[in-house]
Design a protein around this motif. Structure first.
Motif, short mmCIF file in Angstrom:
data_model
loop_
_atom_site.label_atom_id
_atom_site.label_comp_id
_atom_site.label_asym_id
_atom_site.label_seq_id
_atom_site.Cartn_x
_atom_site.Cartn_y
_atom_site.Cartn_z
N PRO A 155 6.82 -34.70 -37.05
CA PRO A 155 6.35 -34.68 -35.66
C PRO A 155 7.17 -35.62 -34.79
O PRO A 155 7.61 -36.68 -35.22
N ASP A 166 7.54 -29.15 -30.92
CA ASP A 166 6.33 -28.75 -31.63
C ASP A 166 6.41 -27.26 -31.94
O ASP A 166 6.40 -26.43 -31.04
N ASN A 194 -0.94 -27.03 -39.83
CA ASN A 194 -0.02 -28.15 -39.73
C ASN A 194 -0.76 -29.42 -40.13
O ASN A 194 -1.67 -29.86 -39.43
#
Length: 223
Positions: A155, A166, A194
């Motif tokens: 991330p 993203d 995720n």
């Protein structure tokens, strides 16, 4: 009357599908050409093979992606794409691929539904830090075509989500969601998970329940 309104609705949907299809990310072309250029002096035979694959892909997207295609042809297109993306991977990159339409290669489906999630798996899987991996599985069971893509994901520290930081946001997945709603409104599932380090997308399409939409087609050039 009702038939005229129905025809106008079909034309509107067709125009939207064309627009959405044209939004498919073109960056792989630029990157692939750079990779091929680098290969020319190192491995001419491999570079020639890559150019052949790229030519087949572009022809498929421009001329052969009609209203419906066989799953066998779609899988050949996806396999060519994956082989070209492999040119950019280190030799020891953990990549697991299984593209199998052998149970019914003549099954017909709308084209270019799976390329986006495969493209994203490479895009974000290659950017991940630490232990990287990409896994791509496509299979056919009865009339259902399913594709599962997983990749390690790092991330971004920036909390503002964008298509560049993203994988669950951006025009790519919105494009896909809209196409699925138009083509398979009640005959698909799209699951995205995720956990902060592993990103997985599973798309399943029941080809037996496609919406009835007619589209115009391009005529391939004489070769």
């Amino acid at each position: 009357g009702a038939p005229a309104r129905r025809e106008m609705e079909i034309l509107r949907k067709d125009a939207e599908l064309v627009r959405l299809r044209n939004q498919l990310n073109p960056h792989f072309l630029f990157n692939t050409l750079n990779s091929i250029y680098a290969l020319i002096d190192i491995d001419p035979a491999k570079a020639q093979n890559a150019i052949h694959r790229l030519s087949k892909m572009l022809r498929y997207m421009l001329y052969e992606s009609r209203d419906t295609v066989t799953v066998g042809h779609e899988c050949a297109f996806l396999s060519d794409y994956i082989e070209l993306m492999k040119l950019r991977l280190p030799a020891d990159f953990p990549l697991a691929v299984s593209i199998d339409s052998s149970s019914d290669p003549m099954l017909r489906l709308h084209p270019l539904l799976f390329i986006n999630i495969i493209e994203n798996a490479f895009k974000f899987g290659m950017r991940a830090s630490g232990q990287r991996m990409i896994e791509i599985r496509l299979s056919v069971t009865g009339s259902v075509v399913s594709c599962r893509c997983s990749n390690r994901y790092t991330p971004c520290s920036d909390k503002t989500a964008s298509s560049e930081t993203d994988p669950s946001s951006g025009i790519g997945l919105e494009n896909l969601r809209r196409r699925l709603q138009l083509r398979y409104p009640s005959a698909h599932t799209l699951e995205i998970t995720n956990d902060g380090s592993l990103f997985t997308v599973i798309l399943s399409v029941d080809t037996a329940h496609a919406a009835i939409i007619t589209t115009t087609t391009n005529t391939p050039p004489q070769s």
